[in-house]
Design an enzyme around this catalytic site. Structure first.
Site, PDB file in Angstrom:
ATOM      1  N   ILE A 188     -34.139  43.897  38.412  1.00  0.00           N
ATOM      2  CA  ILE A 188     -32.699  44.116  38.158  1.00  0.00           C
ATOM      3  C   ILE A 188     -32.252  45.501  38.617  1.00  0.00           C
ATOM      4  O   ILE A 188     -31.076  45.696  38.978  1.00  0.00           O
ATOM      5  CB  ILE A 188     -32.394  43.901  36.651  1.00  0.00           C
ATOM      6  CG1 ILE A 188     -30.907  43.665  36.425  1.00  0.00           C
ATOM      7  CG2 ILE A 188     -32.899  45.064  35.794  1.00  0.00           C
ATOM      8  CD1 ILE A 188     -30.568  43.140  35.048  1.00  0.00           C
ATOM      9  N   GLY A 228     -40.498  48.333  29.209  1.00  0.00           N
ATOM     10  CA  GLY A 228     -39.873  47.153  29.827  1.00  0.00           C
ATOM     11  C   GLY A 228     -38.716  47.483  30.755  1.00  0.00           C
ATOM     12  O   GLY A 228     -38.743  48.464  31.505  1.00  0.00           O
ATOM     13  N   ASP A 240     -35.818  48.548  29.947  1.00  0.00           N
ATOM     14  CA  ASP A 240     -35.205  49.823  29.518  1.00  0.00           C
ATOM     15  C   ASP A 240     -35.854  50.976  30.292  1.00  0.00           C
ATOM     16  O   ASP A 240     -35.174  51.839  30.886  1.00  0.00           O
ATOM     17  CB  ASP A 240     -35.445  49.976  28.002  1.00  0.00           C
ATOM     18  CG  ASP A 240     -34.537  51.017  27.354  1.00  0.00           C
ATOM     19  OD1 ASP A 240     -34.645  51.203  26.130  1.00  0.00           O
ATOM     20  OD2 ASP A 240     -33.731  51.632  28.068  1.00  0.00           O
TER      21      ASP A 240
HETATM   22  N1  APR Z   1     -35.996  43.526  36.120  1.00  0.00           N
HETATM   23  C1  APR Z   1     -35.689  42.350  35.511  1.00  0.00           C
HETATM   24  N2  APR Z   1     -36.251  41.938  34.353  1.00  0.00           N
HETATM   25  C2  APR Z   1     -37.167  42.771  33.790  1.00  0.00           C
HETATM   26  C3  APR Z   1     -37.532  44.022  34.358  1.00  0.00           C
HETATM   27  C4  APR Z   1     -36.897  44.385  35.584  1.00  0.00           C
HETATM   28  N3  APR Z   1     -37.176  45.547  36.203  1.00  0.00           N
HETATM   29  N4  APR Z   1     -38.477  44.605  33.559  1.00  0.00           N
HETATM   30  C5  APR Z   1     -38.684  43.744  32.537  1.00  0.00           C
HETATM   31  N5  APR Z   1     -37.911  42.642  32.674  1.00  0.00           N
HETATM   32  C6  APR Z   1     -37.809  41.460  31.815  1.00  0.00           C
HETATM   33  C7  APR Z   1     -39.051  41.110  31.048  1.00  0.00           C
HETATM   34  O1  APR Z   1     -39.940  40.364  31.878  1.00  0.00           O
HETATM   35  C8  APR Z   1     -38.444  40.249  29.935  1.00  0.00           C
HETATM   36  O2  APR Z   1     -38.249  38.917  30.413  1.00  0.00           O
HETATM   37  O3  APR Z   1     -36.833  41.743  30.826  1.00  0.00           O
HETATM   38  C9  APR Z   1     -37.069  40.883  29.707  1.00  0.00           C
HETATM   39  C10 APR Z   1     -36.945  41.714  28.439  1.00  0.00           C
HETATM   40  O4  APR Z   1     -38.175  42.367  28.192  1.00  0.00           O
HETATM   41  P1  APR Z   1     -38.184  43.853  27.547  1.00  0.00           P
HETATM   42  O5  APR Z   1     -37.786  44.829  28.574  1.00  0.00           O
HETATM   43  O6  APR Z   1     -39.516  43.998  26.861  1.00  0.00           O
HETATM   44  O7  APR Z   1     -37.017  43.833  26.454  1.00  0.00           O
HETATM   45  P2  APR Z   1     -36.951  43.217  24.975  1.00  0.00           P
HETATM   46  O8  APR Z   1     -37.893  42.089  24.767  1.00  0.00           O
HETATM   47  O9  APR Z   1     -35.477  42.979  24.757  1.00  0.00           O
HETATM   48  O10 APR Z   1     -37.444  44.449  24.072  1.00  0.00           O
HETATM   49  C11 APR Z   1     -36.598  45.563  24.020  1.00  0.00           C
HETATM   50  O11 APR Z   1     -38.400  47.112  24.360  1.00  0.00           O
HETATM   51  O12 APR Z   1     -38.414  48.552  26.126  1.00  0.00           O
HETATM   52  C12 APR Z   1     -38.135  48.460  24.783  1.00  0.00           C
HETATM   53  O13 APR Z   1     -36.417  50.083  24.391  1.00  0.00           O
HETATM   54  C13 APR Z   1     -36.669  48.690  24.513  1.00  0.00           C
HETATM   55  O14 APR Z   1     -36.940  48.677  22.143  1.00  0.00           O
HETATM   56  C14 APR Z   1     -36.483  47.930  23.234  1.00  0.00           C
HETATM   57  C15 APR Z   1     -37.386  46.712  23.433  1.00  0.00           C
END
Ligand code: APR
Length: 169
Positions: free
Chosen positions: A14, A35, A37
């Site tokens: 993304i 992740g 974020d």
């Molecule tokens: N592009 C697209 N999708 C992504 C990317 C990227 N660069 N990186 C990760 N993802 C996807 C993951 O594969 C997953 O399907 O985003 C989705 C959400 O995963 P997370 O990032 O772990 O988010 P979430 O499950 O909502 O947890 C959020 O994790 O990173 C911390 O600060 C954040 O506390 C919050 C929690």
């Protein structure tokens, strides 16, 4: 126009998308994490964190908008999704609110294109199919009554997520 013609599902990172806004799966501090974020903050650069600090956090289910800095996207919409706790703590409603509030911000800022990751489906362990169904429903409902955003993109890092969106849309 057919609502689904305004929704795209793509495989990819993304942070590399040339859209007007990308949505960040943030936490209540808005001060970064792992992740998506972590990936967004790394790609946007330190000025994103500096602006996030001025927002003084964000409650679960709500969304905040910042600039995109070094990202191709002009804006980042940070939303705070619920941690999956088994489904009896309003997780579905809170996740739906994340989509609705992010789309409201896009509409109010007349943003043409907005990309969502599969929020809550990673570290927050929301069941994938259930989360994607909520995402699809909220996106379709919102587009029925709003001209902005013109396009919603679901950006999937892995094929499993991609297939779930294809089923849901
Ligand atoms: N592009 C697209 N999708 C992504 C990317 C990227 N660069 N990186 C990760 N993802 C996807 C993951 O594969 C997953 O399907 O985003 C989705 C959400 O995963 P997370 O990032 O772990 O988010 P979430 O499950 O909502 O947890 C959020 O994790 O990173 C911390 O600060 C954040 O506390 C919050 C929690």
């Amino acid at each position: 126009m057919n609502i689904n013609a305004r929704i795209e599902i793509i495989r990819g990172d993304i942070t590399r998308l040339d859209v007007e806004a990308i949505v960040n799966a943030a936490n209540t501090s808005l001060l970064g994490g792992g992740g998506v974020d972590g990936a967004i903050h790394r790609a946007a650069g330190p000025e994103l964190l500096a602006e996030c600090r001025t927002l003084k956090g964000c409650p679960t289910g709500e969304a905040r908008i910042t600039r995109g800095y070094n990202l191709p996207a002009k804006h980042v919409i940070h939303t705070v999704e619920p941690v999956w706790l088994g489904g009896r703590k309003n997780e579905d409603i809170l996740l739906a609110n994340c989509y609705r509030n992010s789309l409201e911000l896009a509409s109010r800022n007349r943003i043409n294109s907005i990309a969502f990751p599969a929020i809550s489906c990673g570290a927050y362990r929301f069941p994938l199919e259930r989360a994607i169904r909520i995402a699809a429903r909220e996106a379709q409902e919102f587009l029925k009554f709003h001209d902005f955003p013109q396009r919603i993109i679901f950006a999937c890092l892995d094929d499993k997520t991609y297939q779930e969106y294809l089923k849901a849309i």
